[in-house]
Write a protein that holds these residues in place. Structure first.
Motif, PDB file in Angstrom:
ATOM      1  N   ILE A   1     -26.473 -13.605   2.962  1.00 55.10           N
ATOM      2  CA  ILE A   1     -27.669 -13.431   3.544  1.00 55.10           C
ATOM      3  C   ILE A   1     -27.885 -12.063   4.097  1.00 55.10           C
ATOM      4  CG2 ILE A   1     -29.384 -14.344   5.122  1.00 55.10           C
ATOM      5  CD1 ILE A   1     -28.448 -16.353   3.016  1.00 55.10           C
ATOM      6  N   VAL A   2     -29.066 -11.421   3.663  1.00 55.35           N
ATOM      7  CA  VAL A   2     -29.214 -10.147   4.315  1.00 55.35           C
ATOM      8  C   VAL A   2     -30.554 -10.011   5.135  1.00 55.35           C
ATOM      9  CG1 VAL A   2     -27.739  -8.631   2.675  1.00 55.35           C
ATOM     10  CG2 VAL A   2     -30.141  -9.081   2.017  1.00 55.35           C
ATOM     11  N   ALA A   3     -30.728  -9.268   5.988  1.00 53.47           N
ATOM     12  CA  ALA A   3     -31.814  -9.372   6.880  1.00 53.47           C
ATOM     13  C   ALA A   3     -32.071  -8.071   7.535  1.00 53.47           C
ATOM     14  CB  ALA A   3     -31.678 -10.392   7.870  1.00 53.47           C
ATOM     15  N   ALA A   4     -33.407  -7.773   7.895  1.00 56.43           N
ATOM     16  CA  ALA A   4     -33.935  -6.682   8.394  1.00 56.43           C
ATOM     17  C   ALA A   4     -33.143  -6.605   9.849  1.00 56.43           C
ATOM     18  CB  ALA A   4     -35.234  -6.600   8.704  1.00 56.43           C
TER      19      ALA A   4
ATOM     20  N   PRO B   1     -24.032 -23.474   2.344  1.00 53.65           N
ATOM     21  CA  PRO B   1     -23.068 -22.809   3.436  1.00 53.65           C
ATOM     22  C   PRO B   1     -23.459 -21.427   3.990  1.00 53.65           C
ATOM     23  CG  PRO B   1     -21.850 -24.045   1.725  1.00 53.65           C
ATOM     24  CD  PRO B   1     -23.191 -23.856   1.383  1.00 53.65           C
ATOM     25  N   ALA B   2     -23.995 -20.613   3.148  1.00 56.42           N
ATOM     26  CA  ALA B   2     -24.391 -19.272   3.234  1.00 56.42           C
ATOM     27  C   ALA B   2     -25.456 -19.373   4.426  1.00 56.42           C
ATOM     28  CB  ALA B   2     -24.628 -18.496   2.256  1.00 56.42           C
ATOM     29  N   LEU B   3     -26.528 -20.108   4.198  1.00 55.97           N
ATOM     30  CA  LEU B   3     -27.741 -20.239   5.124  1.00 55.97           C
ATOM     31  C   LEU B   3     -27.085 -20.666   6.625  1.00 55.97           C
ATOM     32  CD1 LEU B   3     -30.302 -21.985   2.669  1.00 55.97           C
ATOM     33  CD2 LEU B   3     -30.361 -19.720   3.713  1.00 55.97           C
ATOM     34  N   GLU B   4     -26.329 -21.707   6.591  1.00 54.03           N
ATOM     35  CA  GLU B   4     -25.720 -22.133   7.721  1.00 54.03           C
ATOM     36  C   GLU B   4     -24.904 -21.064   8.431  1.00 54.03           C
ATOM     37  OE1 GLU B   4     -22.965 -25.936   9.333  1.00 54.03           O
ATOM     38  OE2 GLU B   4     -23.428 -25.569   7.225  1.00 54.03           O
TER      39      GLU B   4
ATOM     40  N   ALA C   1     -25.329 -17.901   8.295  1.00 54.64           N
ATOM     41  CA  ALA C   1     -26.159 -16.898   8.858  1.00 54.64           C
ATOM     42  C   ALA C   1     -27.137 -17.537   9.964  1.00 54.64           C
ATOM     43  CB  ALA C   1     -27.055 -16.459   7.862  1.00 54.64           C
ATOM     44  N   GLY C   2     -27.009 -18.786  10.183  1.00 54.65           N
ATOM     45  CA  GLY C   2     -27.951 -19.242  11.038  1.00 54.65           C
ATOM     46  C   GLY C   2     -29.558 -19.445  10.754  1.00 54.65           C
ATOM     47  N   VAL C   3     -29.845 -19.454   9.707  1.00 55.30           N
ATOM     48  CA  VAL C   3     -31.051 -19.262   8.892  1.00 55.30           C
ATOM     49  C   VAL C   3     -31.501 -20.594   7.826  1.00 55.30           C
ATOM     50  CG1 VAL C   3     -31.226 -17.031   9.098  1.00 55.30           C
ATOM     51  CG2 VAL C   3     -30.706 -17.862   6.997  1.00 55.30           C
ATOM     52  N   GLY C   4     -32.614 -20.846   7.910  1.00 53.98           N
ATOM     53  CA  GLY C   4     -33.143 -22.215   6.927  1.00 53.98           C
ATOM     54  C   GLY C   4     -33.587 -21.698   5.765  1.00 53.98           C
ATOM     55  N   ALA C   5     -33.901 -22.649   4.830  1.00 48.87           N
ATOM     56  CA  ALA C   5     -34.293 -22.146   3.127  1.00 48.87           C
ATOM     57  C   ALA C   5     -35.619 -21.606   3.534  1.00 48.87           C
ATOM     58  CB  ALA C   5     -34.407 -23.493   2.649  1.00 48.87           C
ATOM     59  N   ALA C   6     -36.487 -21.982   4.476  1.00 46.97           N
ATOM     60  CA  ALA C   6     -37.891 -21.760   4.667  1.00 46.97           C
ATOM     61  C   ALA C   6     -37.924 -20.061   5.195  1.00 46.97           C
ATOM     62  CB  ALA C   6     -38.628 -22.546   5.710  1.00 46.97           C
TER      63      ALA C   6
ATOM     64  N   VAL D   1     -25.766 -10.718   7.467  1.00 49.81           N
ATOM     65  CA  VAL D   1     -25.781 -11.632   8.635  1.00 49.81           C
ATOM     66  C   VAL D   1     -24.936 -12.679   8.287  1.00 49.81           C
ATOM     67  CG1 VAL D   1     -27.648 -10.763   9.358  1.00 49.81           C
ATOM     68  CG2 VAL D   1     -27.979 -12.524   7.903  1.00 49.81           C
ATOM     69  N   GLY D   2     -24.640 -13.182   7.056  1.00 46.01           N
ATOM     70  CA  GLY D   2     -23.960 -14.355   6.744  1.00 46.01           C
ATOM     71  C   GLY D   2     -23.638 -14.643   5.178  1.00 46.01           C
ATOM     72  N   TRP D   3     -22.551 -15.353   4.927  1.00 53.91           N
ATOM     73  CA  TRP D   3     -22.064 -15.664   3.609  1.00 53.91           C
ATOM     74  C   TRP D   3     -21.357 -16.974   3.452  1.00 53.91           C
ATOM     75  CZ3 TRP D   3     -20.364 -11.524   7.065  1.00 53.91           C
ATOM     76  CH2 TRP D   3     -19.183 -12.014   7.654  1.00 53.91           C
ATOM     77  N   ALA D   4     -20.903 -17.045   2.175  1.00 53.09           N
ATOM     78  CA  ALA D   4     -20.240 -18.174   1.710  1.00 53.09           C
ATOM     79  C   ALA D   4     -19.440 -17.973   0.419  1.00 53.09           C
ATOM     80  CB  ALA D   4     -21.047 -19.530   1.676  1.00 53.09           C
ATOM     81  N   HIS D   5     -18.358 -18.449   0.205  1.00 54.05           N
ATOM     82  CA  HIS D   5     -17.571 -18.051  -0.959  1.00 54.05           C
ATOM     83  C   HIS D   5     -16.867 -19.202  -1.405  1.00 54.05           C
ATOM     84  CE1 HIS D   5     -14.718 -15.668  -3.508  1.00 54.05           C
ATOM     85  NE2 HIS D   5     -15.479 -14.450  -2.981  1.00 54.05           N
ATOM     86  N   SER D   6     -17.160 -19.485  -2.724  1.00 50.27           N
ATOM     87  CA  SER D   6     -16.125 -20.639  -3.408  1.00 50.27           C
ATOM     88  C   SER D   6     -14.891 -20.063  -3.895  1.00 50.27           C
ATOM     89  CB  SER D   6     -17.123 -21.102  -4.764  1.00 50.27           C
ATOM     90  OG  SER D   6     -16.649 -20.141  -5.651  1.00 50.27           O
ATOM     91  N   LYS D   7     -13.984 -21.115  -3.974  1.00 49.42           N
ATOM     92  CA  LYS D   7     -12.679 -20.889  -4.380  1.00 49.42           C
ATOM     93  C   LYS D   7     -12.745 -20.232  -6.003  1.00 49.42           C
ATOM     94  CE  LYS D   7      -8.162 -21.598  -4.928  1.00 49.42           C
ATOM     95  NZ  LYS D   7      -7.029 -20.872  -4.443  1.00 49.42           N
ATOM     96  N   PHE D   8     -12.235 -19.257  -6.118  1.00 51.04           N
ATOM     97  CA  PHE D   8     -12.136 -18.631  -7.622  1.00 51.04           C
ATOM     98  C   PHE D   8     -11.088 -19.085  -8.444  1.00 51.04           C
ATOM     99  CE2 PHE D   8     -14.498 -14.224  -6.647  1.00 51.04           C
ATOM    100  CZ  PHE D   8     -15.401 -14.926  -6.531  1.00 51.04           C
ATOM    101  N   GLY D   9     -11.120 -19.269  -9.558  1.00 49.68           N
ATOM    102  CA  GLY D   9     -10.320 -20.122 -10.481  1.00 49.68           C
ATOM    103  C   GLY D   9     -11.070 -20.657 -11.530  1.00 49.68           C
ATOM    104  N   LYS D  10     -10.169 -21.870 -12.092  1.00 49.18           N
ATOM    105  CA  LYS D  10     -10.735 -22.600 -13.288  1.00 49.18           C
ATOM    106  C   LYS D  10     -11.511 -23.739 -12.503  1.00 49.18           C
ATOM    107  CE  LYS D  10      -7.726 -20.940 -16.855  1.00 49.18           C
ATOM    108  NZ  LYS D  10      -6.880 -21.554 -18.131  1.00 49.18           N
ATOM    109  N   SER D  11     -12.518 -23.722 -12.424  1.00 49.95           N
ATOM    110  CA  SER D  11     -13.367 -24.866 -11.632  1.00 49.95           C
ATOM    111  C   SER D  11     -13.671 -25.886 -12.569  1.00 49.95           C
ATOM    112  CB  SER D  11     -14.584 -24.140 -10.913  1.00 49.95           C
ATOM    113  OG  SER D  11     -15.293 -25.139 -10.313  1.00 49.95           O
ATOM    114  N   SER D  12     -13.767 -27.260 -11.892  1.00 51.13           N
ATOM    115  CA  SER D  12     -14.387 -28.452 -12.799  1.00 51.13           C
ATOM    116  C   SER D  12     -15.802 -28.356 -12.783  1.00 51.13           C
ATOM    117  CB  SER D  12     -13.921 -29.608 -11.703  1.00 51.13           C
ATOM    118  OG  SER D  12     -14.382 -29.778 -10.648  1.00 51.13           O
ATOM    119  N   ALA D  13     -16.358 -27.529 -11.764  1.00 53.91           N
ATOM    120  CA  ALA D  13     -18.015 -27.460 -11.977  1.00 53.91           C
ATOM    121  C   ALA D  13     -18.468 -26.916 -13.419  1.00 53.91           C
ATOM    122  CB  ALA D  13     -18.453 -26.040 -10.996  1.00 53.91           C
ATOM    123  N   PRO D  14     -19.194 -27.546 -14.067  1.00 57.71           N
ATOM    124  CA  PRO D  14     -19.680 -27.373 -15.359  1.00 57.71           C
ATOM    125  C   PRO D  14     -20.835 -25.906 -15.660  1.00 57.71           C
ATOM    126  CG  PRO D  14     -21.027 -29.152 -14.496  1.00 57.71           C
ATOM    127  CD  PRO D  14     -20.183 -28.708 -13.528  1.00 57.71           C
TER     128      PRO D  14
END
Length: 390
Positions: free
Chosen positions: A223-226, A32-35, A37-42, A7-20
């Motif tokens: 996000i996967v859902a029934a 972003p995936a929750l958004e 899909a239109g669902v919340g963390a709860a 029902v929803g997804w998010a994807h980062s840029k693949f490559g050599k990331s500055s993320a540690p």
């Protein structure tokens, strides 16, 4: 049986990331995936994480890192899966099983890997964890060396076809130009991929640099859902069929010129979906090396054993061919951050079916897609048939 839907997804840029680290990478995609899909963390009943690690990071217990990346999920049940290069699909299938067993209604799937922080030699040794080390640890060239052996045995049995491998590489790089998530959005001609040169040397003969996927960082979340939940959300992509098969780990104990586990996975999924191969509008398949895509042509039924080169030479799997393969650019162009790959491949296909793929990459009126993700040399094989529900 209830069948979970994407029902929803998010994807980062693949490559050599500055993320540690993977915690930071996962933080880029969870909210972003929750958004999307239109669902919340709860609303999330379970978290399923795919990270191979095996030495990429001293921090393990990766399932718990989602709750560190997003504190609102810190008390949601979480588990981490590992199945070599099919780690992401293992996490996804576990989430689907969770929903379909009735244990939850909505699940979060996250795949991630941070690979580029280590020297190339260390990366190669870590990836050999997906081989049978007691027999294969000393193979020259690491995992590329294993696939070099596969390619050479195939050539010895059926005839040299380096040109077909170069055609596959060029096709996937041409497709990847249109994928903003791809590690390398750069087109390569057939000649650039086919010629051995200083810029395209042999890595593990007969495989050249352009025959090998990239060392990448990245994350993808889904996000996967029934179905009763999905019915009230914006989009729903269903699994018309899905199959997980295995083959023997040691290459010495099987015919490595055929991916029998992949063949069984494709056959079972198509039968369960009541479809023929050409009923699919597109396929995302696991081209960790170009010879893998060629062997997968034969496994999926596009060609008889030894005839896979004819598929690419005839243009069947090109963007305008009868069955487009790897419109995303595949692992070859998109990159291959191990734990993220299986999730990414399913997202790339789901985007197509939802009509949400990037401009230039979107297939026309796609309704059915195949996704094949494998761990090791076709040891763990995951085959999904996706269809658009809404």
């Amino acid at each position: 049986m209830t069948k979970a839907q994407i029902v929803g997804w998010a994807h980062s840029k693949f490559g050599k990331s500055s993320a540690p680290d993977t915690e930071t990478l996962m933080a880029e995609v969870v909210a972003p995936a929750l958004e999307h899909a239109g669902v919340g963390a709860a609303d999330i009943d379970g978290i399923f994480v795919g990270v191979m690690n095996n030495g990429f990071s001293k921090q393990d217990f990766q399932g718990a890192l989602v709750g560190m990346a997003m504190p609102e999920l810190g008390k949601t049940p979480a588990v981490r899966m590992e199945n070599a290069c099919a780690t992401g699909s293992a996490a996804l299938y576990s989430a689907l099983d969770f929903i379909e067993s009735g244990r939850g209604k909505i699940a979060l799937v996250v795949g991630a890997e941070k690979m580029s922080a280590l020297p190339t030699a260390e990366v190669g040794d870590i990836l050999l964890g997906a081989s049978y080390r007691s027999e294969e640890a000393q193979v020259t060239g690491g995992f590329a060396g294993l696939f070099g052996q596969i390619a050479q045995q195939y050539f010895d049995k059926y005839g040299e076809c380096s040109d077909a491998l170069a055609m596959i590489a060029s096709k996937n790089h041409q497709n990847g130009v249109h994928n903003p998530y791809a590690h390398m959005q750069k087109a390569f001609t057939f000649e650039q991929c086919n010629d051995v040169s200083d810029r395209n040397p042999y890595v593990a003969p007969p495989l050249r640099r352009t025959d090998c996927s990239l060392v990448s960082d990245g994350a993808a979340a889904m996000i996967v859902a029934a179905p009763e939940v999905a019915a009230g959300l914006q989009r729903a992509i269903a699994f018309r069929a899905r199959t997980h098969t295995n083959d023997i780990l040691a290459l010495s104990q099987r015919d490595i010129t055929q991916f029998d586990g992949a063949r069984r996975a494709w056959a079972a999924s198509l039968e369960a979906a009541n479809l023929g191969l050409y009923d699919l509008d597109l396929v995302e398949t696991h081209d960790c090396f170009t010879v893998a895509e060629l062997l997968e042509y034969e496994a999926m039924g596009l060609a008889e054993p030894g005839k896979g080169a004819d598929v690419i030479r005839e243009g069947i799997t090109h963007k305008d061919g009868r069955l487009p393969v790897n419109l995303s650019g595949g692992l070859k162009s998109k990159g291959h951050p191990i734990g993220a790959t299986g999730v990414s491949m399913h997202i790339m296909a789901a985007m197509q079916l939802a009509g949400e793929a990037p401009e230039g990459m979107q297939a026309s009126n796609a309704q059915l897609a195949g996704v094949f993700n494998m761990g090791g040399a076709a040891v763990a094989n995951y085959m999904s048939v996706l269809e658009r529900v809404k």
